[in-house]
Each structure stands twice: as structure tokens, then as C-alpha cells.
Design a protein around this motif. Structure first.
Motif, PDB file in Angstrom:
ATOM      1  N   PHE A 175      77.051 -38.558 -28.197  1.00  0.00           N
ATOM      2  CA  PHE A 175      78.237 -38.058 -28.881  1.00  0.00           C
ATOM      3  C   PHE A 175      77.916 -37.637 -30.314  1.00  0.00           C
ATOM      4  O   PHE A 175      76.978 -38.142 -30.934  1.00  0.00           O
ATOM      5  CB  PHE A 175      79.318 -39.145 -28.929  1.00  0.00           C
ATOM      6  CG  PHE A 175      79.769 -39.611 -27.574  1.00  0.00           C
ATOM      7  CD1 PHE A 175      80.885 -39.056 -26.969  1.00  0.00           C
ATOM      8  CD2 PHE A 175      79.077 -40.608 -26.894  1.00  0.00           C
ATOM      9  CE1 PHE A 175      81.308 -39.485 -25.722  1.00  0.00           C
ATOM     10  CE2 PHE A 175      79.490 -41.043 -25.641  1.00  0.00           C
ATOM     11  CZ  PHE A 175      80.612 -40.476 -25.058  1.00  0.00           C
ATOM     12  N   MET A 225      75.503 -39.482 -21.909  1.00  0.00           N
ATOM     13  CA  MET A 225      76.098 -38.625 -22.926  1.00  0.00           C
ATOM     14  C   MET A 225      75.780 -39.120 -24.330  1.00  0.00           C
ATOM     15  O   MET A 225      75.818 -40.314 -24.602  1.00  0.00           O
ATOM     16  CB  MET A 225      77.611 -38.561 -22.747  1.00  0.00           C
ATOM     17  CG  MET A 225      78.268 -37.539 -23.661  1.00  0.00           C
ATOM     18  SD  MET A 225      79.820 -37.014 -22.929  1.00  0.00           S
ATOM     19  CE  MET A 225      80.159 -35.499 -23.785  1.00  0.00           C
ATOM     20  N   ARG A 269      70.175 -45.160 -25.352  1.00  0.00           N
ATOM     21  CA  ARG A 269      71.221 -45.770 -24.519  1.00  0.00           C
ATOM     22  C   ARG A 269      71.627 -44.826 -23.381  1.00  0.00           C
ATOM     23  O   ARG A 269      71.817 -45.252 -22.250  1.00  0.00           O
ATOM     24  CB  ARG A 269      72.441 -46.113 -25.377  1.00  0.00           C
ATOM     25  CG  ARG A 269      73.568 -46.745 -24.578  1.00  0.00           C
ATOM     26  CD  ARG A 269      74.759 -47.101 -25.434  1.00  0.00           C
ATOM     27  NE  ARG A 269      75.448 -45.918 -25.950  1.00  0.00           N
ATOM     28  CZ  ARG A 269      76.543 -45.967 -26.701  1.00  0.00           C
ATOM     29  NH1 ARG A 269      77.054 -47.139 -27.053  1.00  0.00           N
ATOM     30  NH2 ARG A 269      77.113 -44.856 -27.127  1.00  0.00           N
ATOM     31  N   ALA A 270      71.745 -43.540 -23.727  1.00  0.00           N
ATOM     32  CA  ALA A 270      72.172 -42.573 -22.708  1.00  0.00           C
ATOM     33  C   ALA A 270      71.129 -42.443 -21.598  1.00  0.00           C
ATOM     34  O   ALA A 270      71.455 -42.091 -20.473  1.00  0.00           O
ATOM     35  CB  ALA A 270      72.437 -41.221 -23.343  1.00  0.00           C
ATOM     36  N   GLU A 289      73.107 -53.122 -22.177  1.00  0.00           N
ATOM     37  CA  GLU A 289      74.455 -53.392 -21.655  1.00  0.00           C
ATOM     38  C   GLU A 289      74.754 -52.787 -20.273  1.00  0.00           C
ATOM     39  O   GLU A 289      75.028 -53.503 -19.317  1.00  0.00           O
ATOM     40  CB  GLU A 289      75.485 -52.921 -22.688  1.00  0.00           C
ATOM     41  CG  GLU A 289      76.931 -53.104 -22.263  1.00  0.00           C
ATOM     42  CD  GLU A 289      77.272 -54.557 -21.954  1.00  0.00           C
ATOM     43  OE1 GLU A 289      76.703 -55.442 -22.607  1.00  0.00           O
ATOM     44  OE2 GLU A 289      78.097 -54.788 -21.054  1.00  0.00           O
ATOM     45  N   ALA A 290      74.690 -51.459 -20.183  1.00  0.00           N
ATOM     46  CA  ALA A 290      75.102 -50.836 -18.919  1.00  0.00           C
ATOM     47  C   ALA A 290      74.103 -51.111 -17.798  1.00  0.00           C
ATOM     48  O   ALA A 290      74.482 -51.141 -16.627  1.00  0.00           O
ATOM     49  CB  ALA A 290      75.278 -49.336 -19.097  1.00  0.00           C
ATOM     50  N   ASN A 318      78.995 -43.326 -31.488  1.00  0.00           N
ATOM     51  CA  ASN A 318      79.731 -44.278 -30.650  1.00  0.00           C
ATOM     52  C   ASN A 318      78.879 -45.418 -30.122  1.00  0.00           C
ATOM     53  O   ASN A 318      79.066 -45.859 -28.991  1.00  0.00           O
ATOM     54  CB  ASN A 318      80.402 -43.570 -29.470  1.00  0.00           C
ATOM     55  CG  ASN A 318      81.443 -42.568 -29.903  1.00  0.00           C
ATOM     56  OD1 ASN A 318      81.794 -42.514 -31.076  1.00  0.00           O
ATOM     57  ND2 ASN A 318      81.927 -41.763 -28.991  1.00  0.00           N
ATOM     58  N   LEU A 319      77.964 -45.910 -30.936  1.00  0.00           N
ATOM     59  CA  LEU A 319      77.261 -47.134 -30.539  1.00  0.00           C
ATOM     60  C   LEU A 319      78.257 -48.281 -30.525  1.00  0.00           C
ATOM     61  O   LEU A 319      79.289 -48.230 -31.192  1.00  0.00           O
ATOM     62  CB  LEU A 319      76.130 -47.440 -31.521  1.00  0.00           C
ATOM     63  CG  LEU A 319      74.920 -46.507 -31.453  1.00  0.00           C
ATOM     64  CD1 LEU A 319      73.881 -46.925 -32.493  1.00  0.00           C
ATOM     65  CD2 LEU A 319      74.300 -46.504 -30.063  1.00  0.00           C
ATOM     66  N   PHE A 320      77.948 -49.326 -29.734  1.00  0.00           N
ATOM     67  CA  PHE A 320      78.809 -50.502 -29.706  1.00  0.00           C
ATOM     68  C   PHE A 320      78.477 -51.350 -30.936  1.00  0.00           C
ATOM     69  O   PHE A 320      77.380 -51.904 -31.028  1.00  0.00           O
ATOM     70  CB  PHE A 320      78.595 -51.289 -28.415  1.00  0.00           C
ATOM     71  CG  PHE A 320      78.779 -50.441 -27.171  1.00  0.00           C
ATOM     72  CD1 PHE A 320      79.867 -49.580 -27.051  1.00  0.00           C
ATOM     73  CD2 PHE A 320      77.861 -50.490 -26.136  1.00  0.00           C
ATOM     74  CE1 PHE A 320      80.040 -48.796 -25.920  1.00  0.00           C
ATOM     75  CE2 PHE A 320      78.027 -49.717 -24.993  1.00  0.00           C
ATOM     76  CZ  PHE A 320      79.115 -48.864 -24.891  1.00  0.00           C
ATOM     77  N   PRO A 321      79.406 -51.457 -31.883  1.00  0.00           N
ATOM     78  CA  PRO A 321      79.069 -52.064 -33.169  1.00  0.00           C
ATOM     79  C   PRO A 321      78.820 -53.567 -33.110  1.00  0.00           C
ATOM     80  O   PRO A 321      78.194 -54.126 -34.002  1.00  0.00           O
ATOM     81  CB  PRO A 321      80.292 -51.754 -34.044  1.00  0.00           C
ATOM     82  CG  PRO A 321      81.401 -51.536 -33.091  1.00  0.00           C
ATOM     83  CD  PRO A 321      80.794 -50.974 -31.832  1.00  0.00           C
ATOM     84  N   HIS A 322      79.300 -54.214 -32.040  1.00  0.00           N
ATOM     85  CA  HIS A 322      79.138 -55.664 -31.947  1.00  0.00           C
ATOM     86  C   HIS A 322      77.854 -56.047 -31.228  1.00  0.00           C
ATOM     87  O   HIS A 322      77.633 -57.220 -30.933  1.00  0.00           O
ATOM     88  CB  HIS A 322      80.343 -56.293 -31.254  1.00  0.00           C
ATOM     89  CG  HIS A 322      80.591 -55.754 -29.858  1.00  0.00           C
ATOM     90  ND1 HIS A 322      80.793 -54.414 -29.604  1.00  0.00           N
ATOM     91  CD2 HIS A 322      80.662 -56.378 -28.669  1.00  0.00           C
ATOM     92  CE1 HIS A 322      80.986 -54.246 -28.303  1.00  0.00           C
ATOM     93  NE2 HIS A 322      80.908 -55.424 -27.718  1.00  0.00           N
ATOM     94  N   MET A 323      77.029 -55.040 -30.925  1.00  0.00           N
ATOM     95  CA  MET A 323      75.772 -55.322 -30.236  1.00  0.00           C
ATOM     96  C   MET A 323      74.608 -54.747 -31.035  1.00  0.00           C
ATOM     97  O   MET A 323      74.739 -53.715 -31.681  1.00  0.00           O
ATOM     98  CB  MET A 323      75.773 -54.665 -28.855  1.00  0.00           C
ATOM     99  CG  MET A 323      76.862 -55.168 -27.934  1.00  0.00           C
ATOM    100  SD  MET A 323      76.756 -54.320 -26.356  1.00  0.00           S
ATOM    101  CE  MET A 323      78.130 -55.087 -25.502  1.00  0.00           C
ATOM    102  N   ASN A 343      75.468 -50.982 -37.906  1.00  0.00           N
ATOM    103  CA  ASN A 343      75.834 -50.746 -39.308  1.00  0.00           C
ATOM    104  C   ASN A 343      74.666 -50.967 -40.274  1.00  0.00           C
ATOM    105  O   ASN A 343      74.784 -50.752 -41.469  1.00  0.00           O
ATOM    106  CB  ASN A 343      77.034 -51.613 -39.716  1.00  0.00           C
ATOM    107  CG  ASN A 343      76.713 -53.090 -39.702  1.00  0.00           C
ATOM    108  OD1 ASN A 343      75.757 -53.520 -39.069  1.00  0.00           O
ATOM    109  ND2 ASN A 343      77.499 -53.874 -40.422  1.00  0.00           N
TER     110      ASN A 343
END
Ligand SMILES: Nc1ncnc2c1ncn2[C@@H]1O[C@H](COP(=O)(O)OP(=O)(O)OP(=O)(O)O)[C@@H](O)[C@H]1O
Ligand SMILES: [Mg+2]
Lengths: 222, 247
Positions: free
Chosen positions: B89, B87, B155-156, B106-107, B93-98, B141
Motif C-alpha cells: 500500500f 498487496m 510481508r506481501a 502473522e498471516a 499499513n504495517l501492523f503497528p503492534h507487531m 514506529n
């Protein structure tokens, strides 16, 4: 100030500092570490555990936050022996402070977890993660950054609060100062001296805290 | 590939999806259009169970599930359906700490249990595909909105899903960044990726989609090939919606 008073100050400085380094700081570090573990568990239970566990966690936080730390320490050290449970001063102090950090810290951790945007959960779920995977890999690492400033403050508070352990006969830095006072009859001098050493410790910690926060800010995420 | 039957969803008393039937063959692109509040996002989220339908059946790739009010689905089934799709968005909604690379790795590691090395190889090739090979080590960021959304698309795709789901992928972007994201999506369409795209961009929908549905008040009120829906709408609601856009 008489020569004798100056002598008392210089004579007691190293032993006091040593008591601080050998007793107060380890007491703080151990209680804080254990307390943090308890805080995270309590926060997770209150947010995500089976419904029957949630009231247990709420009750624990309610009791600890609603009663004085000194009274809690007295119950553990002076009260429990009358029901057959005798715990030495050091362990009593550790238990008391750990329970306290666990309760206050759980509120900090819980607020931090809640503050992470819902979209982070959804992104994790959309990738097929379970709730536990999402928590561990996505939510908690971000929440941890949010907790650094308030937990830093808790740590400094705890350092000062460990002086309460003197009341249950644990000889940390403040009790050491009390003993010196009993010997020398110089309460003003010695209590001010020990206050200064606490000030020194907490200033060092605040400085460290600022450095860590700046670092996090720079690698900051939002 | 995708098949929905009698899908219903309500929030409390508010019926948002009122019986959606839909089919999409493999390799095709479906565009969902319609006025705000018509249920487009809800429909998309029902496809990967970010919202669980109250009633009806969902088939995605090799997994099909049916829903009944009051019957809770085993989590295993939820996961198996989710793994069929990726998905994208509206707000990335990226993971900001990565870093960009870690977001894509990750997944593959936590969910697919791939080795870190294999996951990184795939992540790098995906970054290359979306034109961001040089941004692998950047944190979100440090990326523009358009770049973030392209990382999110990579990522999706990381888990090799059967279907990609997009919820208004460009509406959070500055106008000058829209095109770079659309380009990636068009490229995926050309490669035969099955996609469901909620969008307000009619020209883009007409260009990229094989099939368009127009939703209104929880129903599909018009559907067909883009030329049909946009040129010769049959229902009055569709005529009304499209003429309002043309103004
Ligand atoms: N979590 C929710 N709780 C309650 N109501 C919701 C929730 N999500 C959506 N709704 C309602 O469901 C209806 C459909 O919402 P949805 O987001 O699917 O519309 P949409 O077609 O995507 O609209 P937009 O074009 O504005 O994104 C709206 O009336 C909305 O208020
Ligand atoms: Mg929407």
C-alpha cells in the motif's frame, strides 16, 4: 474531638477497610470482568452481527444508559421476586453492575474499534484473513490499547458505584459504615472515614492506571 | 497469469472502471500510469477484491472469477482469489503492534496454518532479501518510511503469492528514501516476480515494466511496451498526459 470519638474512629477503621477489601473490591472486580466481556460482545454485535441482532444490542445499551443504576438494582432485587425470581443481594449487585459496565463499556470498545484506520483491515484482508481473523489478530489488540484510559476511568467509577449495593442490603463497605453509624450515632465521623477509604482505593487505582498508560505509551505504536 | 475481461466498477452512480481488458503473462511486470482519479487504484483493488467489480471477469494465477451485478460471491471464492496476490500500500499499513518479523509471520500462521518456527524462518529470509535482517525485532514506529515499505513488501511476499500488487509504493516517502524501495522492486522484477505497479514515476515505469497501460477516465487509452507508450503514444489523451509530465 472527644476520646470517645477517636475510639470510635480507630475501632471502626479496620473492620471498614476489611469490608472494603473483602466485599467492595471483589464485587468491583467480578462485575468489571464480566461487564467487559459483555461490553466486547455488545460492541461486536452492534458493529458486525446479523442485522436482526443489532437492534437488540442497541436497545440494551439505550435502556441501561437511560435509567439510574439505583433503579436498575431495585428492579433486580425488589422487583423480580414479584414475578417469581428471587436473587440474593450479592448476585443482584453483580448482575446490576455487570449490565451497567457492559452498556457503557460497549460504547468505549465500539469507538476504539472504529478508530483503527481502514488500512489495517485492508492489509489483513489482502493477506487472506477472514473478518474474524482480522478482528482478533489485528484490530482488537490495537483497539484494546485505545480503551485503556477510558476503561480505567470506568473501573474507578464502578468502585465508587458499588456503594449503591448497600441499598439492596448487600453488606459491602458503605453498608458496614451505615451499621456502625446506627450503633454509635456518629454519622459525620464515620461517613467521612468511609469516604477516605474510598479515596484511598481510587487513588491507588489512578496511580496504577497512570503507570499502565505510561507503559503503553512507551511501547506505543503510532 | 493475469487476465481481466470487461471489468466494470462504479461507486454509486459514478462509473470508475468502464470496461477494462488486460492480459499479463507470468514473470512480467505491468505498470499502470495515468492522471489522478482515472481509476488506477480502483483497478488494482479489484484484482484482490478489496473492491468487488460490478461486472466482468478476473483471472489471477489458478483462480478465475466472474462478476455480475447483484450476484454476491461466496466468501470462499473471494479468499481464494486474494491468496493469489500480495498487496503493498501507499501508506505501508504495517501492523503497528507487531515487530517487523511478526508482521511477516502473522498471516503465515493465521492464514496458512504454518508452524511458528517455519514462518519465522521464511520471515527472516524475506527480511534479509529486502535488506532489513537487523530490524527483525523493531516495531514499525522505529523504522523509517523506506524501511517500513520494505517490510511491507516482505510481508506481501510471505504467503508466496503469484502476483505482487503495488499502489504508488513510494509516494508517501521522503525523496531520499524512494530509491531503496525502488531497488527492492527492481530486484524482484529481475528475479521474475509477476507484478502490477501503479506509479507516478515514469522513468521507473519505463525501466522496470514489460508492459505499460495508461488509464484515463476509467478506460485504458494506451498500452504497450514502455518504449512504445512513452516514445510513440498513439492516442491524443496519452500524448497530452505525457507532454504535461515532460513540462
Ligand atoms: N470508496 C470510494 N467511494 C466513492 N468514490 C470513490 C471511492 N474510491 C475512489 N473513488 C472515486 O473513483 C475515482 C477513481 O479513483 P482511484 O482512486 O481509482 O483513482 P486513481 O487513478 O488511483 O487516482 P490517484 O492517482 O489520485 O491515486 C475517483 O473519482 C475517486 O473519487
Ligand atoms: Mg490511487
Amino acid at each position: 474531638m472527644s476520646d470517645n470519638q477517636i475510639q470510635i474512629i480507630t475501632d471502626s477503621f479496620w473492620p471498614l477497610l476489611k469490608a472494603g477489601v473483602v466485599y467492595t473490591i471483589p464485587l468491583t472486580l467480578i462485575s468489571f470482568t464480566l461487564g467487559l466481556v459483555l461490553a466486547v460482545i455488545t460492541a461486536l454485535v452492534r458493529l458486525y452481527a446479523w442485522d436482526f441482532l443489532k437492534p437488540v444490542a442497541r436497545f440494551y445499551v439505550w435502556v441501561i444508559r437511560g435509567t439510574p443504576l439505583l433503579v436498575q438494582l431495585f428492579i433486580i432485587f425488589y422487583g423480580l421476586p414479584s414475578v417469581g425470581l428471587t436473587i440474593n443481594p450479592f448476585l443482584s449487585a453483580i448482575i446490576g453492575f455487570t449490565l451497567s459496565v457492559g452498556a457503557y463499556g460497549s460504547e468505549i470498545v465500539r469507538a476504539a474499534i472504529i478508530s483503527i484506520p481502514k488500512g489495517q483491515w485492508e492489509a489483513a484482508y489482502s493477506l487472506g484473513m477472514t473478518r474474524w481473523q482480522a478482528l482478533r489478530r489485528i484490530i482488537l489488540p490495537q483497539a484494546a490499547r485505545v480503551t485503556v484510559p477510558p476503561l480505567g476511568n470506568s473501573f474507578i467509577s464502578l468502585l465508587k458505584d458499588t456503594s449503591l449495593a448497600s441499598a439492596i442490603t448487600y453488606v459491602e463497605m458503605f453498608r458496614r459504615a451505615q451499621q456502625d453509624v446506627a450503633r454509635t450515632y456518629e454519622p459525620m465521623l464515620l461517613y467521612c472515614e468511609v469516604a477516605l477509604i474510598y479515596l484511598l482505593f481510587s487513588t491507588v487505582l489512578s496511580t496504577l492506571q497512570n503507570i499502565v498508560e505510561k507503559r503503553l505509551d512507551r511501547s506505543s505504536v503510532s | 497469469m493475469i487476465k481481466l475481461q470487461g471489468l466494470h466498477k462504479a461507486y454509486g452512480k459514478h462509473q470508475v472502471l468502464k470496461g477494462i481488458d488486460l492480459e499479463l503473462p507470468k514473470g512480467k511486470v505491468l505498470a499502470i500510469i495515468g492522471p489522478s482519479g482515472s481509476g488506477k487504484t480502483t483497478l488494482l483493488r479489484c484484482l484482490n477484491l478489496l473492491e468487488v467489480p460490478d461486472k466482468g471477469a478476473v483471472q489471477l494465477g489458478s483462480v478465475s472469477l466472474s462478476f455480475q451485478e447483484g450476484v454476491k460471491l461466496p466468501f470462499k471464492d473471494v479468499l481464494s482469489l486474494r491468496k493469489q496476490s500480495g498487496m503493498v500500500f501507499q501508506s505501508f499499513n504495517l501492523f503497528p503492534h507487531m515487530t517487523a518479523l511478526e508482521n511477516i509471520v502473522e498471516a503465515q500462521v493465521t492464514v496458512q496454518k504454518k508452524s511458528k518456527h517455519a514462518a519465522q524462518l521464511r520471515a527472516r529470509s524475506l527480511l534479509e532479501k529486502v535488506g532489513l535482517a537487523d530490524k527483525a525485532d523493531s516495531y514499525p514506529n522505529r523504522l523509517s518510511g523506506g524501511q517500513q515499505q520494505r517490510v511491507a513488501i516482505a510481508r506481501a511476499m510471505a504467503l508466496e503469492p503469484e502476483v505482487l500488487l503495488f499502489d504508488e509504493p513510494t509516494s508517501a516517502l521522503d525523496p531520499e528514501l524512494v530509491e531503496e524501495v525502488l531497488k527492492v522492486i527492481k530486484q524482484l522484477a529481475a528475479e521474475g516476480m509477476t507484478m502490477v505497479i501503479v506509479t507516478h514515476l515514469m522513468r521507473f515505469a519505463a525501466e522496470v515494466a514489460d508492459h505499460v497501460i495508461l488509464m484515463d477516465d476509467g478506460h485504458i487509452v494506451e498500452e504497450g511496451a514502455p518504449q512504445e507508450v512513452f516514445r510513440q503514444p498513439k492516442s491524443s489523451r496519452a500524448v497530452q498526459f505525457l507532454s504535461r509530465l515532460a513540462e
